[in-house]
Motif scaffolding. Structure first.
Motif, PDB file in Angstrom:
ATOM      1  N   TYR A   1      -6.191   3.545   1.803  1.00  0.00           N
ATOM      2  CA  TYR A   1      -4.717   4.525   1.329  1.00  0.00           C
ATOM      3  C   TYR A   1      -4.106   5.527   1.969  1.00  0.00           C
ATOM      4  O   TYR A   1      -3.251   5.658   1.995  1.00  0.00           O
ATOM      5  CB  TYR A   1      -4.377   4.284   0.030  1.00  0.00           C
ATOM      6  N   ASP A   2      -5.621   6.428   2.584  1.00  0.00           N
ATOM      7  CA  ASP A   2      -5.375   7.177   2.858  1.00  0.00           C
ATOM      8  C   ASP A   2      -5.197   7.408   5.250  1.00  0.00           C
ATOM      9  O   ASP A   2      -3.908   8.117   5.527  1.00  0.00           O
ATOM     10  CB  ASP A   2      -7.168   8.467   3.197  1.00  0.00           C
ATOM     11  N   VAL A   3      -5.176   5.864   5.356  1.00  0.00           N
ATOM     12  CA  VAL A   3      -4.953   6.130   6.671  1.00  0.00           C
ATOM     13  C   VAL A   3      -2.848   5.320   6.652  1.00  0.00           C
ATOM     14  O   VAL A   3      -2.871   6.057   7.817  1.00  0.00           O
ATOM     15  CB  VAL A   3      -5.386   4.576   6.977  1.00  0.00           C
TER      16      VAL A   3
ATOM     17  N   ALA B   1       2.260  10.370   7.986  1.00  0.00           N
ATOM     18  CA  ALA B   1       2.754  11.554   8.342  1.00  0.00           C
ATOM     19  C   ALA B   1       2.846  11.946   9.542  1.00  0.00           C
ATOM     20  O   ALA B   1       3.983  12.860   9.754  1.00  0.00           O
ATOM     21  CB  ALA B   1       1.908  12.610   7.036  1.00  0.00           C
ATOM     22  N   ARG B   2       2.192  11.983  10.347  1.00  0.00           N
ATOM     23  CA  ARG B   2       2.195  11.945  11.655  1.00  0.00           C
ATOM     24  C   ARG B   2       3.170  11.631  12.283  1.00  0.00           C
ATOM     25  O   ARG B   2       3.502  12.151  12.825  1.00  0.00           O
ATOM     26  CB  ARG B   2       0.871  11.039  12.694  1.00  0.00           C
ATOM     27  N   ALA B   3       3.381   9.690  11.688  1.00  0.00           N
ATOM     28  CA  ALA B   3       4.989   8.934  12.715  1.00  0.00           C
ATOM     29  C   ALA B   3       6.376  10.213  12.457  1.00  0.00           C
ATOM     30  O   ALA B   3       6.777  10.534  13.564  1.00  0.00           O
ATOM     31  CB  ALA B   3       5.149   7.907  11.932  1.00  0.00           C
ATOM     32  N   GLY B   4       6.469  10.802  11.556  1.00  0.00           N
ATOM     33  CA  GLY B   4       7.576  12.149  11.380  1.00  0.00           C
ATOM     34  C   GLY B   4       7.386  13.492  11.590  1.00  0.00           C
ATOM     35  O   GLY B   4       8.062  13.008  12.256  1.00  0.00           O
ATOM     36  N   TYR B   5       6.309  13.697  11.519  1.00  0.00           N
ATOM     37  CA  TYR B   5       6.361  14.918  12.911  1.00  0.00           C
ATOM     38  C   TYR B   5       6.407  14.590  14.320  1.00  0.00           C
ATOM     39  O   TYR B   5       7.079  15.509  14.346  1.00  0.00           O
ATOM     40  CB  TYR B   5       4.373  15.630  11.976  1.00  0.00           C
TER      41      TYR B   5
ATOM     42  N   ILE C   1       0.166  -0.997  -0.067  1.00  0.00           N
ATOM     43  CA  ILE C   1       0.181  -0.127  -0.292  1.00  0.00           C
ATOM     44  C   ILE C   1       0.549   1.336   0.372  1.00  0.00           C
ATOM     45  O   ILE C   1       0.775   1.996  -0.078  1.00  0.00           O
ATOM     46  CB  ILE C   1      -1.450   0.087   1.564  1.00  0.00           C
ATOM     47  N   VAL C   2       1.989   0.952   0.537  1.00  0.00           N
ATOM     48  CA  VAL C   2       2.793   2.774   0.784  1.00  0.00           C
ATOM     49  C   VAL C   2       3.964   2.782  -0.262  1.00  0.00           C
ATOM     50  O   VAL C   2       3.831   3.544  -1.024  1.00  0.00           O
ATOM     51  CB  VAL C   2       3.986   2.137   1.958  1.00  0.00           C
ATOM     52  N   GLU C   3       4.036   1.362  -1.072  1.00  0.00           N
ATOM     53  CA  GLU C   3       4.832   1.486  -2.399  1.00  0.00           C
ATOM     54  C   GLU C   3       3.900   2.170  -3.871  1.00  0.00           C
ATOM     55  O   GLU C   3       3.791   2.348  -4.949  1.00  0.00           O
ATOM     56  CB  GLU C   3       5.018   0.134  -2.973  1.00  0.00           C
ATOM     57  N   GLN C   4       2.400   1.990  -3.501  1.00  0.00           N
ATOM     58  CA  GLN C   4       1.031   2.185  -4.702  1.00  0.00           C
ATOM     59  C   GLN C   4       1.380   3.674  -4.317  1.00  0.00           C
ATOM     60  O   GLN C   4       1.184   4.051  -4.934  1.00  0.00           O
ATOM     61  CB  GLN C   4       0.139   1.071  -4.210  1.00  0.00           C
TER      62      GLN C   4
ATOM     63  N   ALA D   1       0.675  22.548   4.765  1.00  0.00           N
ATOM     64  CA  ALA D   1      -0.587  23.812   3.959  1.00  0.00           C
ATOM     65  C   ALA D   1      -1.269  23.058   4.082  1.00  0.00           C
ATOM     66  O   ALA D   1      -2.505  23.135   4.181  1.00  0.00           O
ATOM     67  CB  ALA D   1      -0.302  22.881   2.147  1.00  0.00           C
ATOM     68  N   GLY D   2      -1.204  21.645   4.919  1.00  0.00           N
ATOM     69  CA  GLY D   2      -3.046  21.350   5.969  1.00  0.00           C
ATOM     70  C   GLY D   2      -3.913  20.846   4.720  1.00  0.00           C
ATOM     71  O   GLY D   2      -4.979  20.693   5.045  1.00  0.00           O
ATOM     72  N   ASP D   3      -3.379  20.524   4.033  1.00  0.00           N
ATOM     73  CA  ASP D   3      -4.051  19.541   2.805  1.00  0.00           C
ATOM     74  C   ASP D   3      -4.614  17.898   2.910  1.00  0.00           C
ATOM     75  O   ASP D   3      -4.542  17.724   4.592  1.00  0.00           O
ATOM     76  CB  ASP D   3      -2.507  18.350   1.855  1.00  0.00           C
ATOM     77  N   TYR D   4      -5.733  17.504   2.856  1.00  0.00           N
ATOM     78  CA  TYR D   4      -5.865  16.436   3.218  1.00  0.00           C
ATOM     79  C   TYR D   4      -6.785  16.612   4.149  1.00  0.00           C
ATOM     80  O   TYR D   4      -7.558  15.894   5.350  1.00  0.00           O
ATOM     81  CB  TYR D   4      -5.192  15.048   3.684  1.00  0.00           C
ATOM     82  N   GLY D   5      -7.166  17.910   5.050  1.00  0.00           N
ATOM     83  CA  GLY D   5      -7.525  18.549   6.221  1.00  0.00           C
ATOM     84  C   GLY D   5      -7.317  18.108   7.191  1.00  0.00           C
ATOM     85  O   GLY D   5      -7.332  18.467   8.765  1.00  0.00           O
TER      86      GLY D   5
END
Length: 286
Positions: A258-260, A266-270, A175-178, A198-202
């Motif tokens: 996939y948005d999960v 993103a959360r993990a890195g931030y 899923i990550v690679e796709q 940018a606050g994309d995707y809400g």
């Protein structure tokens, strides 16, 4: 010659601790690198003895490799917390119930954070602690690393892009690679970092650090684990085990979920960047 049962067992065990796969872990580390302060960067680089541009990304999968060395097998339980819940009907994580005597990802983050905070810790001990923290914060955000059902999905057989595999593995890797669509970890991280800013995707990144505290390390890590675990009921296994064992999940299933993977990476890195900032500057921001 190894029996087919032994071969199958070895194959399964190699799947158990590789949350997010190489691309996911490296992407998380690259995102974190973009959020650390100059003081934090210098401290991390000193511990890792590296001034390379990918100083965190290039150690982000060390814990997976170490787990399979002759001396590293003890660390296997630290890659996950086995929530003994009942998805998709109910999801929950309880530290006393789910973190075993050998430890878990939550206890590992508590322990290795304390080592990094202790000025008396030996340099070799801090090196391992840093590599573990970089990795385990990532692991904690993969929903199936916060779930005991079917060994975190490892024994749920699925098909993805025509290939037979298991549910855990597709959340780690396919899923990550796709989602990355051919980007390497650095490029994927840059795009996700831009989306965060940018606050994309809400996305509201400010809320991702609610309640984060070095004084409540276990509480903080448990909040992240509970958040990821909730996706097991809401997304990963929302329709039940039987549903994911049918069809090819690279189509409709990927589009629905996939948005999960995107938000959790993103959360993990931030959060990893903010956590390291807290350790070395006392503030989450750079």
């Amino acid at each position: 010659m190894l029996s087919s049962l032994v071969v199958a067992t070895i194959f399964l065990l190699t799947r158990l601790t590789n949350a997010w796969g190489t691309l996911g872990h490296e992407t998380i580390a690259w995102i974190a690198q973009s959020y650390v302060s100059s003081t934090t960067k210098a401290s991390v680089q000193s511990i890792l003895s590296s001034t390379a541009s990918d100083y965190m990304a290039n150690v982000s999968t060390w814990a997976d490799s170490y787990r399979y060395t002759s001396g590293g097998g003890w660390s296997a339980p630290l890659h996950y917390i086995d929530a003994k819940d009942n998805p998709p009907e109910s999801c929950s994580v309880d530290y006393n119930r789910d973190c075993g005597e050998a430890g878990c990802s939550v206890s590992a983050i508590v322990n290795y954070t304390s080592i990094l905070l202790d000025e008396k810790s030996k340099s070799s001990t801090k090196l391992d602690a840093m590599r573990f923290v970089i990795h385990f914060v990532g692991d904690l955000h993969q929903p199936l690393h916060d779930e005991a059902l079917d060994v975190g999905g490892n024994t749920i057989s699925v098909t993805y892009d025509g290939e037979k595999t298991n549910l855990h593995h597709i959340w780690d890797t396919e899923i990550v690679e796709q989602l990355a669509d051919g980007q390497d970890a650095e490029g994927f991280a840059k795009n996700l970092t831009t989306a965060i800013q940018a606050g994309d995707y809400g996305w509201d990144a400010g809320s991702w650090l609610d309640g984060v505290s070095l004084n409540e390390t276990q509480t903080t890590a448990m909040a992240w684990a509970s958040e990821a675990n909730a996706f097991v009921c809401a997304d990963v296994l929302a329709a039940g085990v039987d549903a994911v064992e049918e069809g090819d999940l690279s189509g409709t299933y990927y589009k629905a979920h996939y948005d999960v993977a995107r938000i959790q990476i993103a959360r993990a890195g931030y959060r990893l960047g903010a956590w390291l900032n807290l350790i070395y500057t006392g503030q989450t921001s750079g």
